[in-house]
Design an enzyme around this catalytic site. Sequence first.
Site, PDB file in Angstrom:
ATOM      1  N   ASN A 167      49.622  40.105   4.902  1.00 20.86           N
ATOM      2  CA  ASN A 167      49.756  41.361   4.466  1.00 20.86           C
ATOM      3  C   ASN A 167      50.585  41.515   3.437  1.00 20.86           C
ATOM      4  O   ASN A 167      50.506  42.412   2.432  1.00 20.86           O
ATOM      5  CB  ASN A 167      49.765  42.280   5.457  1.00 20.86           C
ATOM      6  CG  ASN A 167      48.790  42.700   6.464  1.00 20.86           C
ATOM      7  OD1 ASN A 167      48.136  41.580   7.105  1.00 20.86           O
ATOM      8  ND2 ASN A 167      48.150  43.744   6.386  1.00 20.86           N
ATOM      9  N   ASP A 168      51.628  40.825   3.654  1.00 24.15           N
ATOM     10  CA  ASP A 168      52.828  40.990   2.473  1.00 24.15           C
ATOM     11  C   ASP A 168      52.572  40.532   1.024  1.00 24.15           C
ATOM     12  O   ASP A 168      52.327  41.206   0.162  1.00 24.15           O
ATOM     13  CB  ASP A 168      54.069  40.322   2.836  1.00 24.15           C
ATOM     14  CG  ASP A 168      54.994  41.033   3.715  1.00 24.15           C
ATOM     15  OD1 ASP A 168      54.817  42.086   3.593  1.00 24.15           O
ATOM     16  OD2 ASP A 168      55.727  40.437   4.450  1.00 24.15           O
ATOM     17  N   VAL A 169      51.681  39.157   1.203  1.00 18.82           N
ATOM     18  CA  VAL A 169      51.297  38.728   0.021  1.00 18.82           C
ATOM     19  C   VAL A 169      50.068  39.687  -0.607  1.00 18.82           C
ATOM     20  O   VAL A 169      49.760  39.926  -1.881  1.00 18.82           O
ATOM     21  CB  VAL A 169      51.169  37.109   0.161  1.00 18.82           C
ATOM     22  CG1 VAL A 169      50.173  36.435  -1.113  1.00 18.82           C
ATOM     23  CG2 VAL A 169      52.202  36.371   0.709  1.00 18.82           C
ATOM     24  N   SER A 171      49.594  42.757  -0.222  1.00 23.00           N
ATOM     25  CA  SER A 171      50.051  43.963  -0.906  1.00 23.00           C
ATOM     26  C   SER A 171      50.590  43.552  -2.461  1.00 23.00           C
ATOM     27  O   SER A 171      50.362  44.267  -3.211  1.00 23.00           O
ATOM     28  CB  SER A 171      50.971  44.675  -0.050  1.00 23.00           C
ATOM     29  OG  SER A 171      51.904  44.095   0.085  1.00 23.00           O
TER      30      SER A 171
END
Length: 764
Positions: A167-169, A171
């Site tokens: 989810n970090d990547v 976003s």
Amino acid sequence: MALPLQGVKVLDFTNVLAGPYCSMVLGDMGADVTKLESTDGGDTTRRFDPQVNGESYCFAVLNRNKKSLAIDIKDPRGRMIVLRLAEKADIVIENFRPGVAARLGFGYDSLKLRNPGLVYASLSGFGQTGPYGGKGGFDIVAQGMSGIMMMTGYPGGRPDKVGIAMNDVASGVTALYGILGAYIGRLRHGAGQYLETSLLEAGLAWTPWEFAAFFGAGEIPGATGTRHRRSAPYQAYRCRDGYVTVGANSEKLWSSFCVQVCARPEWLADPRFQTLRQRLHQIDELEREIEAVFATEATAHWVARLDAAGVPGGPVYGYDEVMRDPQVRARDGGGHRAPEDRADEDHRHADQEQRRTHLDPYGGALARTALGASRAIAWLRRCRRRRAVRRRRHPRPLPLKNGCRRVANRCCPGRPAARFAVGCFPPHPQACFLRNRPRGTDRVHSAPAARWHQAPAIRSASQSKGGSHGNKARSNKPGSRSSNGRCQGGCIMAYVIFFASGGLALAAVYGAAIGWLWFCQERLLFEPDPLAHDQPLSTDPDVHETFIDVPGARLSAAQLKLPNPRGVVFFLHGNSGNLKKWFVDLDAFRELNFDVVMFDYRGFGKSSGQIASEEQLRADVRAVWAEYAPRYQGKRVVISGQSLGTGLAAGLSAELCAAGRAPDLTMMVSAYSSMQALADELYPWVPRKILRYPLATLEHACRLTCKLMLIHGDKDELIGLHHSEALRKAAPQAQLLCVEGAGHSDVHQFPSFRKAVASALGCL
């Protein structure tokens, strides 16, 4: 050929992964990225392992092609600098909690008045609005709340996290294409735009098949292991020595797979597997049939047959195997070769690299401009050598000007299309002092004294041979009143006067220094860092801040408060900083189900008053512990300290042992046997009686009846390892962990330290 975004100015407020990933790709495309970092340590990833030559590998990979600016954005001068940078920026990226940027004066509504064409992107955990708009978020939280964890793993098992920070990547990539679209719109229409995304929304956007199943048929997607929801065979199958993935998702590929790969043409007529729907309905039986065939040969055999038949497939790699794969090596995606092996290749392909443009699987915009980790570390080593040369030429550290410290951008030599810059903060003041120490001072002053001493002897020798007029040599008998004798007597008198006056001056200076140390030694021992009362220590909901009144002061304390903890760790920090610095890395204690209590000494953080004596300091420790101790009756108690706090922790544990309330464990990190012993090593010219804070750790450790754990770095430059070894000898029950390669301030960042602490607490 110019890079696509050459000349585009990006102002990057982001931290950790999601935002830095977005700005990293913009930098790969040629944008001029200025990364703004806090003055109290910079980006969080600077402290992440692995550390190579004092630099974080994680930070180096995510922050290539950027210039770093360490700035205090709460200082009015720092804010003015940020506003001037924003006026000239084309793109601004931030991942503050919702509302923080606007409160600081850097929100879109404020900046667009100064720069109407600004493209402004906000990344957050859950978005800028909604019931969760003010919450902070991490990747694992977003994976859980976007349904991804329930769809990961095998049916019937517990929810699994995706192995990467998906989810970090996601976003970061979502913000990236939003920024590029908004920038193209600005080029066409001249107006800037505001855009936002979040970890939660980016995760939802990456689940199109699952959306289709839920809204089209009302299905709730569950875990499928390596299988596909709409195709078979489409998964990983076990071979004799590993796993092979197969993607036969059409009837043509299914036919080739049966006949050419598995040599099972009868499967084509088998009623269980004739159509895709039948294969999905009988997917368990299909898996058993295929794995029975695949188990007869090794992975390489089946990969070769799949390739020969034109059926998509491949081996399941570990990460080390990925870096050895010939395709990865050919495309230079991993950067896995050693720096010395790549030096010649860099020069051979420098021109080709600037002309080749493609999107690589890592999100970089240019082939080979996304520097591999090995090349990044080689660059870091070169930068450290350059910094050392520059420090020798300009020994004074750069002063704080206009609320910020400027960190120079350095380009990778020979690679104009691959700038790689890492911000470096000013060196420690003590290091500057040692570096500025004048060299050769004794030689400069001793030479004239030697000539002065030799002059009378030289003149006497010349006169003994006779002067230019042939006069006889003068008598040098005792009592003779020759001019030579008068000269020698004058020299001796001058010596006496000189050394007497010098001795008196040195004695006066020494006495003044000793007097200053007696009255002002708190300035040497303690380095408090005050903190504004309106600044929160932590934004985590399970962290509570309180104040405890003691005679003459009000102490600031923080508590990690879990619903039903197994026990508590009462931690006493070192002689610098405040709770904002020390009350971090709490996830390990949450996993072990231990509360954490910590407080700031007088003058530190939000605590009032000043430290005046060792007894006062120990009384404050007892008062804070007395405030929290009743809440942990019947639970595990750990008294812990680091550096200065080890002496205080040993004293408190000894008092509890004497009172029959011994803690379950006393843990001391970078401990000293006593402050007097440490002072004898560092300042041997200072009398021992002058020290008003002896802090005799060894004396208290001898009285402990509980378990004692000692942790010390073997490269500790301030407190030697022999201090902990002396404590281990004094306390038979003590265990000593020597952390290889760790210094005084970074020992807690080593995996062996964290593993040892987790093991010790887990055994209680």
